[in-house]
Motif scaffolding. Structure first.
Motif, PDB file in Angstrom:
ATOM      1  N   MET A   1       1.009  -1.146  -0.462  1.00  0.00           N
ATOM      2  CA  MET A   1       0.094   0.090  -0.069  1.00  0.00           C
ATOM      3  C   MET A   1       1.112   1.022   0.082  1.00  0.00           C
ATOM      4  SD  MET A   1      -3.206   1.507   0.449  1.00  0.00           S
ATOM      5  CE  MET A   1      -4.401   0.668   0.530  1.00  0.00           C
TER       6      MET A   1
ATOM      7  N   ASP B   1       0.176   4.755   0.526  1.00  0.00           N
ATOM      8  CA  ASP B   1      -1.245   5.329   2.002  1.00  0.00           C
ATOM      9  C   ASP B   1      -0.373   7.055   1.561  1.00  0.00           C
ATOM     10  OD1 ASP B   1      -3.173   6.319   3.334  1.00  0.00           O
ATOM     11  OD2 ASP B   1      -3.532   5.355   4.083  1.00  0.00           O
TER      12      ASP B   1
ATOM     13  N   ARG C   1      -3.946   6.510  -2.823  1.00  0.00           N
ATOM     14  CA  ARG C   1      -3.659   5.736  -2.416  1.00  0.00           C
ATOM     15  C   ARG C   1      -3.544   4.699  -3.750  1.00  0.00           C
ATOM     16  NH1 ARG C   1      -8.236   5.775   1.753  1.00  0.00           N
ATOM     17  NH2 ARG C   1      -6.754   6.042   3.669  1.00  0.00           N
TER      18      ARG C   1
ATOM     19  N   ALA D   1      -7.880   8.649  -1.690  1.00  0.00           N
ATOM     20  CA  ALA D   1      -8.322   7.882  -1.105  1.00  0.00           C
ATOM     21  C   ALA D   1      -9.788   7.760  -0.346  1.00  0.00           C
ATOM     22  CB  ALA D   1      -7.329   8.491  -0.389  1.00  0.00           C
TER      23      ALA D   1
END
Length: 277
Positions: free
Chosen positions: A212, A214, A222, A243
């Motif tokens: 991921m 993030d 993301r 996101a």
């Protein structure tokens, strides 16, 4: 329309070396060609530069045979000999690599298209090339707000989902050496900027089965990534989006699909297939 530039060493593997030798022995092809290509792959496994004795030890071929093959590869420009008499992969391989990367991206597009259809987000494929990640294919989302990366773009791996997916299987000492060479510049306040933090993230990738990014490359974005198993070169696929759409619930739904697509792409690459699944 907002866009995000998704910016979403090797140790010889005895098992893969044995598999190459077995394939060469049973293919019925031209033995000298099989041996020459096997030597090139062994050089790549060893980091791109080797001595004749190292090649003899890993391949089992006698030194005179290796010397004859290497002279031919040097004459063709696929290998170069240094003054210290060690051999390195040559510049003519770059053209072959660039062409094969483009083809790899072409083969991947049907699989990326399936990800876009079923997730709604932009899908990418990336390779590990030296210390960098290079994007070789992308299929954009149909949303008006979507992520975009230029095919051919090269980025550092530490702040990207694909970078984590590509490096998760590498020994920690190799990862540390790479990070020491590239540095770990911060793209956002969420970027991982220490080797310890990055190695912990790679451990999470191995445990969770996906990587991921993030908000680490760009705030508000993301990226989820998984490796392509048994790819002829280290490869990963990813999806990226805002996101607000790539939520935890969406991730739980997307990851099994991504693994399924990665497996299908792996089989297609192994058989030189080009049809999507």
């Amino acid at each position: 329309m907002p866009s995000s530039d998704r910016r979403d060493s090797a140790t010889a593997d005895p098992a893969s070396s044995d598999a190459r030798a077995s394939t060469a022995a049973s293919s019925g092809g031209v033995q000298s060609l099989e041996r020459a290509f096997d030597l090139l792959e062994r050089m790549a496994d060893a980091g791109g530069e080797v001595g004749l004795s190292e090649l003899s030890g890993s391949s089992g071929l006698p030194l005179p045979t290796i010397h004859r093959l290497m002279r031919t590869l040097v004459a063709c420009g696929y290998v170069r000999q240094h003054p210290n008499r060690r051999y390195a992969l040559g510049p003519r391989l770059i053209r072959l690599g660039e062409s094969s990367s483009r083809l790899l991206g072409t083969w991947a597009r049907p699989y990326l298209s399936r990800l876009v259809e079923e997730t709604g987000e932009t899908a990418n494929m990336a390779l590990l090339d030296g210390d960098e990640v290079v994007y070789v294919a992308q299929v954009p989302s149909r949303h008006s707000m979507r992520m975009f990366t230029e095919v051919g773009r090269r980025v550092l791996p530490h702040s990207t989902g694909v970078g984590k997916a590509l490096l998760a299987g590498h020994p920690p000492e190799e990862v540390r050496a790479m990070l020491a060479r590239t540095g770990m510049p911060a793209a956002t306040e969420r970027t991982i900027t220490t080797p310890e933090g990055f190695l912990a993230a790679l451990e999470h990738v191995r445990t969770a089965g996906y990587a991921m990014d993030d908000n680490e490359q760009e705030l508000g974005v993301r990226c989820i990534a998984v490796p392509v198993p048994d790819s002829p070169t280290a490869a990963a696929i990813s999806i990226s989006g805002p996101a607000g759409r790539v939520t935890e619930a969406a991730t739980d739904k997307f990851v099994p699909l991504m693994h399924e697509v990665a497996e299908q792409l792996s089989k297609a690459l192994a058989s030189n297939g080009t049809s999507g699944g």
